[in-house]
Every structure is written in structure tokens, then in C-alpha cells.
Write a protein that holds these residues in place. Structure first.
Motif, PDB file in Angstrom:
ATOM      1  N   GLU A   1       0.848  -1.187   0.000  1.00  0.00           N
ATOM      2  CA  GLU A   1       0.000   0.000   0.000  1.00  0.00           C
ATOM      3  C   GLU A   1       0.882   1.234   0.000  1.00  0.00           C
ATOM      4  OE1 GLU A   1      -3.778   0.072   1.980  1.00  0.00           O
ATOM      5  OE2 GLU A   1      -3.151   1.804   3.171  1.00  0.00           O
ATOM      6  N   TYR A   2       0.655   2.104  -0.979  1.00  0.00           N
ATOM      7  CA  TYR A   2       1.328   3.400  -1.008  1.00  0.00           C
ATOM      8  C   TYR A   2       0.244   4.465  -0.910  1.00  0.00           C
ATOM      9  CZ  TYR A   2       5.572   1.209  -3.061  1.00  0.00           C
ATOM     10  OH  TYR A   2       6.683   0.454  -3.316  1.00  0.00           O
ATOM     11  N   ASN A   3       0.229   5.199   0.168  1.00  0.00           N
ATOM     12  CA  ASN A   3      -0.713   6.315   0.310  1.00  0.00           C
ATOM     13  C   ASN A   3      -2.164   5.885   0.103  1.00  0.00           C
ATOM     14  OD1 ASN A   3       1.447   8.151   0.774  1.00  0.00           O
ATOM     15  ND2 ASN A   3       1.860   8.159  -1.424  1.00  0.00           N
ATOM     16  N   ARG A   4      -2.517   4.784   0.757  1.00  0.00           N
ATOM     17  CA  ARG A   4      -3.895   4.268   0.771  1.00  0.00           C
ATOM     18  C   ARG A   4      -4.387   3.778  -0.596  1.00  0.00           C
ATOM     19  NH1 ARG A   4      -2.665   3.826   5.262  1.00  0.00           N
ATOM     20  NH2 ARG A   4      -3.378   5.071   7.028  1.00  0.00           N
ATOM     21  N   SER A   5      -3.455   3.512  -1.503  1.00  0.00           N
ATOM     22  CA  SER A   5      -3.814   2.914  -2.785  1.00  0.00           C
ATOM     23  C   SER A   5      -2.662   1.993  -3.197  1.00  0.00           C
ATOM     24  CB  SER A   5      -4.079   4.000  -3.827  1.00  0.00           C
ATOM     25  OG  SER A   5      -4.566   3.431  -5.035  1.00  0.00           O
TER      26      SER A   5
ATOM     27  N   GLY B   1      -1.890  -8.698   0.158  1.00  0.00           N
ATOM     28  CA  GLY B   1      -0.966  -7.595   0.365  1.00  0.00           C
ATOM     29  C   GLY B   1      -0.303  -7.662   1.717  1.00  0.00           C
ATOM     30  N   ALA B   2       0.930  -7.168   1.766  1.00  0.00           N
ATOM     31  CA  ALA B   2       1.675  -7.132   3.022  1.00  0.00           C
ATOM     32  C   ALA B   2       2.204  -5.737   3.284  1.00  0.00           C
ATOM     33  CB  ALA B   2       2.847  -8.109   2.971  1.00  0.00           C
ATOM     34  N   THR B   3       2.274  -5.399   4.546  1.00  0.00           N
ATOM     35  CA  THR B   3       2.746  -4.073   4.942  1.00  0.00           C
ATOM     36  C   THR B   3       3.264  -4.150   6.365  1.00  0.00           C
ATOM     37  OG1 THR B   3       2.042  -1.792   5.354  1.00  0.00           O
ATOM     38  CG2 THR B   3       0.407  -3.481   5.709  1.00  0.00           C
ATOM     39  N   VAL B   4       4.027  -3.156   6.785  1.00  0.00           N
ATOM     40  CA  VAL B   4       4.391  -3.076   8.199  1.00  0.00           C
ATOM     41  C   VAL B   4       3.422  -2.194   8.969  1.00  0.00           C
ATOM     42  CG1 VAL B   4       6.861  -3.543   7.881  1.00  0.00           C
ATOM     43  CG2 VAL B   4       6.015  -1.185   7.730  1.00  0.00           C
ATOM     44  N   SER B   5       2.519  -1.511   8.246  1.00  0.00           N
ATOM     45  CA  SER B   5       1.592  -0.610   8.943  1.00  0.00           C
ATOM     46  C   SER B   5       0.335  -1.363   9.369  1.00  0.00           C
ATOM     47  CB  SER B   5       1.231   0.583   8.057  1.00  0.00           C
ATOM     48  OG  SER B   5       0.035   0.346   7.355  1.00  0.00           O
TER      49      SER B   5
ATOM     50  N   THR C   1      -0.223  -7.791   8.059  1.00  0.00           N
ATOM     51  CA  THR C   1       0.619  -6.822   8.759  1.00  0.00           C
ATOM     52  C   THR C   1       1.790  -7.568   9.368  1.00  0.00           C
ATOM     53  OG1 THR C   1      -1.228  -5.358   9.235  1.00  0.00           O
ATOM     54  CG2 THR C   1       0.701  -5.147  10.623  1.00  0.00           C
ATOM     55  N   SER C   2       2.941  -7.350   8.786  1.00  0.00           N
ATOM     56  CA  SER C   2       4.095  -8.158   9.149  1.00  0.00           C
ATOM     57  C   SER C   2       5.201  -7.311   9.722  1.00  0.00           C
ATOM     58  CB  SER C   2       4.634  -8.852   7.901  1.00  0.00           C
ATOM     59  OG  SER C   2       5.958  -9.273   8.120  1.00  0.00           O
ATOM     60  N   LYS C   3       5.702  -7.683  10.853  1.00  0.00           N
ATOM     61  CA  LYS C   3       6.916  -7.021  11.331  1.00  0.00           C
ATOM     62  C   LYS C   3       8.049  -8.036  11.487  1.00  0.00           C
ATOM     63  CE  LYS C   3       5.443  -2.610  13.141  1.00  0.00           C
ATOM     64  NZ  LYS C   3       3.964  -2.629  13.288  1.00  0.00           N
ATOM     65  N   ASN C   4       7.725  -9.186  12.076  1.00  0.00           N
ATOM     66  CA  ASN C   4       8.796 -10.160  12.346  1.00  0.00           C
ATOM     67  C   ASN C   4       8.450 -11.542  11.817  1.00  0.00           C
ATOM     68  OD1 ASN C   4      10.304  -8.203  13.940  1.00  0.00           O
ATOM     69  ND2 ASN C   4       8.634  -8.438  15.415  1.00  0.00           N
ATOM     70  N   SER C   5       7.784 -11.597  10.662  1.00  0.00           N
ATOM     71  CA  SER C   5       7.325 -12.892  10.151  1.00  0.00           C
ATOM     72  C   SER C   5       8.353 -13.574   9.268  1.00  0.00           C
ATOM     73  CB  SER C   5       6.042 -12.710   9.350  1.00  0.00           C
ATOM     74  OG  SER C   5       5.084 -12.011  10.114  1.00  0.00           O
ATOM     75  N   PHE C   6       9.367 -12.832   8.847  1.00  0.00           N
ATOM     76  CA  PHE C   6      10.374 -13.395   7.949  1.00  0.00           C
ATOM     77  C   PHE C   6      11.740 -13.390   8.633  1.00  0.00           C
ATOM     78  CE2 PHE C   6       7.057 -11.498   5.317  1.00  0.00           C
ATOM     79  CZ  PHE C   6       6.759 -12.527   4.424  1.00  0.00           C
ATOM     80  N   ASP C   7      12.569 -14.397   8.317  1.00  0.00           N
ATOM     81  CA  ASP C   7      13.924 -14.388   8.876  1.00  0.00           C
ATOM     82  C   ASP C   7      14.827 -13.477   8.036  1.00  0.00           C
ATOM     83  OD1 ASP C   7      14.763 -15.758   6.618  1.00  0.00           O
ATOM     84  OD2 ASP C   7      14.866 -17.693   7.611  1.00  0.00           O
ATOM     85  N   GLU C   8      16.117 -13.429   8.390  1.00  0.00           N
ATOM     86  CA  GLU C   8      17.014 -12.456   7.722  1.00  0.00           C
ATOM     87  C   GLU C   8      17.227 -12.779   6.239  1.00  0.00           C
ATOM     88  OE1 GLU C   8      19.400 -15.640   9.600  1.00  0.00           O
ATOM     89  OE2 GLU C   8      17.760 -14.329  10.264  1.00  0.00           O
ATOM     90  N   LYS C   9      16.899 -14.029   5.855  1.00  0.00           N
ATOM     91  CA  LYS C   9      17.002 -14.377   4.434  1.00  0.00           C
ATOM     92  C   LYS C   9      15.699 -14.118   3.672  1.00  0.00           C
ATOM     93  CE  LYS C   9      20.670 -17.836   4.606  1.00  0.00           C
ATOM     94  NZ  LYS C   9      20.928 -19.288   4.830  1.00  0.00           N
ATOM     95  N   GLY C  10      14.694 -13.605   4.377  1.00  0.00           N
ATOM     96  CA  GLY C  10      13.421 -13.319   3.722  1.00  0.00           C
ATOM     97  C   GLY C  10      12.482 -14.513   3.674  1.00  0.00           C
ATOM     98  N   VAL C  11      12.778 -15.554   4.433  1.00  0.00           N
ATOM     99  CA  VAL C  11      11.934 -16.757   4.441  1.00  0.00           C
ATOM    100  C   VAL C  11      10.875 -16.631   5.544  1.00  0.00           C
ATOM    101  CG1 VAL C  11      11.919 -19.265   4.789  1.00  0.00           C
ATOM    102  CG2 VAL C  11      13.806 -18.165   3.535  1.00  0.00           C
ATOM    103  N   LEU C  12       9.648 -16.967   5.188  1.00  0.00           N
ATOM    104  CA  LEU C  12       8.542 -16.888   6.144  1.00  0.00           C
ATOM    105  C   LEU C  12       8.736 -17.906   7.261  1.00  0.00           C
ATOM    106  CD1 LEU C  12       5.686 -15.645   6.713  1.00  0.00           C
ATOM    107  CD2 LEU C  12       4.739 -17.598   5.484  1.00  0.00           C
ATOM    108  N   THR C  13       8.696 -17.431   8.490  1.00  0.00           N
ATOM    109  CA  THR C  13       8.894 -18.326   9.632  1.00  0.00           C
ATOM    110  C   THR C  13       7.641 -18.425  10.497  1.00  0.00           C
ATOM    111  OG1 THR C  13       9.829 -16.451  10.829  1.00  0.00           O
ATOM    112  CG2 THR C  13      11.389 -17.977   9.800  1.00  0.00           C
ATOM    113  N   ASP C  14       6.717 -17.515  10.314  1.00  0.00           N
ATOM    114  CA  ASP C  14       5.539 -17.436  11.166  1.00  0.00           C
ATOM    115  C   ASP C  14       4.520 -18.534  10.810  1.00  0.00           C
ATOM    116  OD1 ASP C  14       3.677 -16.155  12.990  1.00  0.00           O
ATOM    117  OD2 ASP C  14       2.625 -15.505  11.169  1.00  0.00           O
ATOM    118  N   GLU C  15       4.241 -19.418  11.755  1.00  0.00           N
ATOM    119  CA  GLU C  15       3.410 -20.607  11.475  1.00  0.00           C
ATOM    120  C   GLU C  15       1.963 -20.238  11.149  1.00  0.00           C
ATOM    121  OE1 GLU C  15       4.343 -23.700  10.975  1.00  0.00           O
ATOM    122  OE2 GLU C  15       6.426 -23.071  11.319  1.00  0.00           O
ATOM    123  N   LYS C  16       1.457 -19.248  11.841  1.00  0.00           N
ATOM    124  CA  LYS C  16       0.067 -18.841  11.624  1.00  0.00           C
ATOM    125  C   LYS C  16      -0.119 -18.342  10.183  1.00  0.00           C
ATOM    126  CE  LYS C  16      -3.171 -15.728  13.739  1.00  0.00           C
ATOM    127  NZ  LYS C  16      -3.209 -14.464  14.501  1.00  0.00           N
TER     128      LYS C  16
END
Lengths: 202, 202
Positions: free
Chosen positions: B78-82, B112-116, B147-162
Motif C-alpha cells: 500500500e502506497y498512500n492508501r492505494s 498484500g503485506a505491509t508493516v503498517s 501486517t508483518s513485522k517479524n514474520s520473515f527471517d534475515e534471508k526473507g523466508v517466512l517463519t511465522d506458522e500462523k
């Protein structure tokens, strides 16, 4: 007296763009108090965080122009019930990096021209949502949905009298809107804006 | 058995794009019946009617891929609500020239994914409006606001089970949706799609 600087951005980038023709008519009919600034937004690359802190010259030039502008006028075609990617991209650049939104508090207007019947309603309202988020103060009325088939001559000059009058009416409302909203202190205490007698002398 | 070809377009183009990471997780967890196609939409120039009838190779390649696709999955920041201009631009290209809308009748999904905190709701719903106009059949539920803040490891791999489970759930619904909507006759009578046992074997 200083003129009010209105950055006018056109979402149509093709040679024969209808919205470019509208832009020329709008510029031609601007009141004496207004100075039109503009920029070719197709020169800007796609926004990416990879380059936002060290952007190319085109972006630096564009951002300088936003800073210089007292107000912004968007003239947009409608593509698939929204506004073109090239315009969204330019707007996004002006809002970045995070916390440095150059659009903040600018008075703004939205216009659009099309050959279809919806008159860019879809485009303008997607655009208004984005502009609201970016804290531009977009004038509500008059709206300007322009369905044009034969309003311009073969040189692209506006010939339709009704549309000319409507552009004049738009300018009256828009310059009042801008004057009302520009905090005079923001640009230096001494700044005093030129005022037009209504209607404009065109 | 033939696989279902899903063109997956990512609106984030930066190196460390969160939505690229989501794309990789989504691709990794796709059912066996799905073949993922993708394309770097930042290679395409800004749309202009001046070049729509003689577009550059990047556009020809992109359009061939749309034709090849049975369905489309949009993954957007999302960039500026679009959604970003780069994605709007690619979508507009696929709809032109007038009367040659390549998106027509394709089943589609939006993620879509965002940190916000808004989770790309604004981006996805502007996108859905455009896709509705272009006659893509966009799956309604499940929605995917990530809304993702810590779902990926440092290599960008998804680690979050949910989130992994939710992607699997999304894929189940989305492949059912695609199968239901693809007219088998459209791609040749003999075509028969692979089917997965639920849940996917990842």
C-alpha cells in the motif's frame, strides 16, 4: 505583488492527450494572479525504496517544484475507473522518504477530461482518496468532469464556449480556495498575494 | 494432467520488498496443481497511446504471459492508501488497445503485506475496483491483509506458522475458485486440470 504558484500535473502523457489540451486551456484562462508551474511526470522512474534516498535528477527537480508550489492542480484522464500509474507514481515520489511528505497542507484541485460518459469520476475519486491521506486540502466544489468529443479544434485549442465559462468559474473558486488556505507566514511574512477582480479578464 | 497457470504480479519492486518475500512464501506453498508464472513489471514503460500499437518487447512479453495465464494473483503493497503506480501501469497495459482487454474473465486473487496497521486494505480495495471494471473475477473471501513485522527471517523466508497456515487456506480457496471459473472449453476441450487433495502437502 507575488503571484500564486500552482503546480499543474497532467496524467495524460501521449502527444494528443485530451488532458494536455485541457491543461493548455486551463493555463490560458488562468487569472493574472496565478503563475502556472508544470512538470513532465513521465520523466520520473518507478518509485522504489532502493533509490528514494539517492533519487535521479528528474525526481530532485520534481520535488523542488512541489516545494515551490503554493497549490497543486491535478488534471487526470481515467484509465480503467482509476487514474494512470504515471500520476500515482509521481504522487508517491512526492510523499517519500517516510516523514517527508511534500504535499502536506497544499491546497489542491482536481479536474479530468475523457471521451467516455463517466467523465473521469472514477479516476478523480480514487485520486481524492490518495490526496486526502497525503493531507492536501482538495477543493470540493465545483467538480470538473469533462466529457469532450468536439470541444477542441484541430490544433488542440478549446473552442467550446460553455467549457470556457466553466473553466473561468473553476478558477474563481480555486483561487479563493488557495488564498483562504495558504498560511501567509509559511512563505515569509512579507509575502502578499495578487488578487483578481472577478471575473478574470480573459 | 495439466497444471493451472497462475500469473502472480508483485507491486513491490525494491530489493527487500516485503511483498516479494510474501510472493516467495506463496509460491513455495502453492499446491502441486498450480504453476506460478511471474513478471518484473518495472521493466514496462509508462503506458501511452503513442506506443500502444507498437509496444516495446517487455510489453509484448508481458501480454503473452497474461494470455497464457489461467488466473492472476496480485500481491500489492500500500502506497498512500492505494496501490503503486508501477502495478496500475502494468494493469492498464494489459487492457489496451481499446477492445483488447486481456484480463477479461480471468479468475483473480488479491493479497498484500505491509508493516503498517491498515494491512493494505486501501490498496486492495482500489485494486478490486479496477479489476471489477476489467471483468476479472476476484475471489471475495478469504481476504488477505498481512501486517508483518517479524514474520520473515534475515534471508526473507517466512517463519511465522500462523501465516503459513493462512497461506495454505488461501490456496485451497483460490484453487477451488479458479477451477470453478475456468471454462474448460476455452483452453481446448481436452484440457483437464490437476486436482489437489486438501490440505496441500507442504
Amino acid at each position: 505583488m507575488e503571484k500564486i504558484r500552482v503546480l499543474t500535473l497532467v496524467g495524460g502523457i501521449s502527444r494528443d492527450s485530451l488532458n494536455k489540451k485541457l491543461y493548455h486551456a486551463v493555463k490560458e484562462r488562468a487569472p493574472q494572479s496565478i503563475k502556472i508551474l508544470t512538470f513532465d511526470i513521465s520523466k520520473i522512474p518507478f518509485f522504489s525504496q532502493d533509490i528514494e534516498n539517492d533519487p535521479p535528477d528528474s525526481v530532485i527537480e520534481f520535488k523542488d517544484l512541489i516545494r515551490e508550489a503554493d497549490a497543486v492542480l491535478f488534471i487526470t484522464p481515467e484509465y480503467n475507473r482509476s487514474f494512470p500509474g504515471v500520476l500515482k507514481n509521481a504522487i508517491d515520489w512526492g510523499s517519500r522518504p517516510y516523514g517527508q511528505n511534500l504535499w502536506d497542507k497544499k491546497p489542491a484541485g482536481v479536474m479530468g477530461a475523457t471521451v467516455s460518459n463517466v467523465g473521469t469520476f472514477g479516476a478523480q475519486h480514487h485520486l481524492r482518496q490518495v490526496l486526502a491521506y497525503l493531507n492536501l486540502s482538495v477543493m470540493a466544489q465545483p467538480e470538473f468532469y469533462f466529457t469532450s468529443k468536439n470541444s477542441f479544434d484541430e490544433k488542440g485549442v478549446l473552442t467550446d464556449e460553455k467549457t470556457k465559462k466553466f473553466i473561468d468559474q473553476y478558477w474563481r473558486a480555486f483561487s479563493d480556495w488557495i488564498i483562504k488556505l495558504i498560511p501567509s507566514s509559511e512563505k515569509g511574512e512579507s509575502r502578499e498575494f495578487a488578487k483578481d477582480e472577478h471575473p478574470p479578464t480573459h
